[in-house]
Design a protein around this motif. Sequence first.
Motif, PDB file in Angstrom:
ATOM      1  N   THR A 216       0.852  -1.188   0.000  1.00 15.29           N
ATOM      2  CA  THR A 216       0.000   0.000   0.000  1.00 15.29           C
ATOM      3  C   THR A 216       0.890   1.240   0.000  1.00 15.29           C
ATOM      4  O   THR A 216       2.087   1.163   0.298  1.00 15.29           O
ATOM      5  CB  THR A 216      -0.902   0.025   1.237  1.00 15.29           C
ATOM      6  OG1 THR A 216      -0.087   0.200   2.405  1.00 15.29           O
ATOM      7  CG2 THR A 216      -1.719  -1.254   1.368  1.00 15.29           C
ATOM      8  N   ALA A 217       0.294   2.385  -0.305  1.00 14.27           N
ATOM      9  CA  ALA A 217       1.059   3.636  -0.314  1.00 14.27           C
ATOM     10  C   ALA A 217       1.658   3.905   1.056  1.00 14.27           C
ATOM     11  O   ALA A 217       2.823   4.307   1.181  1.00 14.27           O
ATOM     12  CB  ALA A 217       0.174   4.793  -0.760  1.00 14.27           C
ATOM     13  N   VAL A 218       0.872   3.673   2.108  1.00 12.44           N
ATOM     14  CA  VAL A 218       1.357   3.897   3.475  1.00 12.44           C
ATOM     15  C   VAL A 218       2.530   2.974   3.778  1.00 12.44           C
ATOM     16  O   VAL A 218       3.554   3.404   4.345  1.00 12.44           O
ATOM     17  CB  VAL A 218       0.223   3.683   4.505  1.00 12.44           C
ATOM     18  CG1 VAL A 218       0.783   3.719   5.928  1.00 12.44           C
ATOM     19  CG2 VAL A 218      -0.858   4.744   4.328  1.00 12.44           C
ATOM     20  N   VAL A 254       3.151  -8.504   3.434  1.00 10.17           N
ATOM     21  CA  VAL A 254       2.268  -8.736   2.289  1.00 10.17           C
ATOM     22  C   VAL A 254       1.513 -10.043   2.448  1.00 10.17           C
ATOM     23  O   VAL A 254       2.099 -11.083   2.773  1.00 10.17           O
ATOM     24  CB  VAL A 254       3.082  -8.745   0.979  1.00 10.17           C
ATOM     25  CG1 VAL A 254       2.196  -9.044  -0.216  1.00 10.17           C
ATOM     26  CG2 VAL A 254       3.795  -7.413   0.803  1.00 10.17           C
ATOM     27  N   ASP A 255       0.199  -9.991   2.212  1.00  5.26           N
ATOM     28  CA  ASP A 255      -0.607 -11.206   2.359  1.00  5.26           C
ATOM     29  C   ASP A 255      -0.480 -12.089   1.119  1.00  5.26           C
ATOM     30  O   ASP A 255       0.049 -11.680   0.083  1.00  5.26           O
ATOM     31  CB  ASP A 255      -2.069 -10.876   2.652  1.00  5.26           C
ATOM     32  CG  ASP A 255      -2.747 -10.080   1.544  1.00  5.26           C
ATOM     33  OD1 ASP A 255      -2.393 -10.280   0.358  1.00  5.26           O
ATOM     34  OD2 ASP A 255      -3.630  -9.262   1.860  1.00  5.26           O
ATOM     35  N   GLU A 261       0.943 -12.119  -7.080  1.00  5.75           N
ATOM     36  CA  GLU A 261       1.320 -11.267  -8.210  1.00  5.75           C
ATOM     37  C   GLU A 261       2.702 -11.623  -8.751  1.00  5.75           C
ATOM     38  O   GLU A 261       2.974 -11.480  -9.944  1.00  5.75           O
ATOM     39  CB  GLU A 261       1.314  -9.792  -7.795  1.00  5.75           C
ATOM     40  CG  GLU A 261      -0.052  -9.177  -7.626  1.00  5.75           C
ATOM     41  CD  GLU A 261      -0.737  -8.863  -8.945  1.00  5.75           C
ATOM     42  OE1 GLU A 261      -0.024  -8.773  -9.968  1.00  5.75           O
ATOM     43  OE2 GLU A 261      -1.962  -8.725  -8.949  1.00  5.75           O
ATOM     44  N   THR A 262       3.589 -12.064  -7.881  1.00  3.29           N
ATOM     45  CA  THR A 262       4.975 -12.297  -8.287  1.00  3.29           C
ATOM     46  C   THR A 262       5.236 -13.734  -8.747  1.00  3.29           C
ATOM     47  O   THR A 262       6.270 -14.000  -9.361  1.00  3.29           O
ATOM     48  CB  THR A 262       5.941 -11.995  -7.119  1.00  3.29           C
ATOM     49  OG1 THR A 262       5.784 -12.992  -6.097  1.00  3.29           O
ATOM     50  CG2 THR A 262       5.660 -10.616  -6.527  1.00  3.29           C
ATOM     51  N   VAL A 263       4.318 -14.635  -8.464  1.00  2.00           N
ATOM     52  CA  VAL A 263       4.548 -16.061  -8.739  1.00  2.00           C
ATOM     53  C   VAL A 263       4.775 -16.296 -10.232  1.00  2.00           C
ATOM     54  O   VAL A 263       4.027 -15.812 -11.082  1.00  2.00           O
ATOM     55  CB  VAL A 263       3.362 -16.907  -8.248  1.00  2.00           C
ATOM     56  CG1 VAL A 263       3.521 -18.368  -8.680  1.00  2.00           C
ATOM     57  CG2 VAL A 263       3.246 -16.825  -6.725  1.00  2.00           C
TER      58      VAL A 263
END
Length: 286
Positions: A216-218, A254-255, A261-263
Motif C-alpha cells: 500500500t502507499a502507506v 504482504v498477504d 502477483e509475483t509467482v
Amino acid sequence: MVDLTISQNFLKDPELVRRLVSKVGISKGDTVLDIGAGEGIISEVLLETGASVIAVEPDGSLFLKLKQRFSGRPDIQLVDKDFLNYPLPSGPYKVFSNIPFSVTSAIVNKLLFVGNPPRESFLVIQQEAANRFMGKGEGYLFSLLTRPFFDTSVLYKFKRDDFIPKPSVDSVMLGVRKRSQPLIKHDLRTMYEDFICYVVGQQKPTLKLRLKKIFTAVQYYRISEDLGFSTEATVKNLTFTQWLMLFEKYISLVDASKKSETVGSYENYRKNILRTGKISKTKIHR
C-alpha cells in the motif's frame, strides 16, 4: 547444438596455468570440471595437483588430441559432448576452465541455475562479461539473483598475449564461490527469486510504481523511510542490503493474495535466458 569451438582462445603458457591453479587452491581429492578443454593444457595442470578431472570437449579433432595426450590415465574422464547438453556431476565438484567466449552466459547460467552447482568456479572470461556477472549494466538482475547464494570476484587479469589466437578483448579469471551460509533461507529462495524478477523486470521508472500492486502507499512510504531510500528511487538506487531488507518487508507485510502477483516471474526470466542465451535484456531505469 551450440558449437563450443566458436570464439575460443586458448591459454598457451602452462606455468601461468600452474600459478592460477595454485592461487585458487585446487588440490588432491577435488573433482574438477574443465569445460572446452581444447588440447588439454588446463587438464594437465589440474591432474598435477592430484585432482580428478572431467574434461569436456565437443570438437572432434581436439577431442582426439585429448585422447592421445591422456591415454591410460584413470584420473581423467574425457567427454566428447557439448557441455550445454552434459549433465552436471551429482557430487561435490569445482570448475576451472577457459570457457568459449561465445557461450559464456549460457555456460554460467547452467552452472549456477541448473541442477547441482559447483562449490567453486574459476572461469577465464571476457572482462565485459565478468562486469555483468558482478552486477554492472545488463547484469544487475543476474547479480541480485545470485549474490545471496554465491560470492563473485575477479581473481586475475590476463594479457592478450597470454592466449592463442590473441583475442581482441580483455579477459579475466572470475571466481564464483558457493556461500556456506546463504543470505536467503533455502525455503524462501523461490519466493525471493520471484520477487526480484517481478520488481526488476517491470518497465516502470520508479520503484514506487513497480511495487504498487504489492505494498500500500502507506506501507511503501514507511518502508522507504525505514530502509533509507528516496520515495522516488529507481531499482538501481538500492544497495544489495536494501534489497534484502525490502524482501524481508515483503515476507512480513504482504498477504498471500498480493504475493501471488509475483509467482512465476523467475520462471519467465529463466525461459528468456534459455531462449536468448543472455544474462538479462531487462531495461532498468536509472
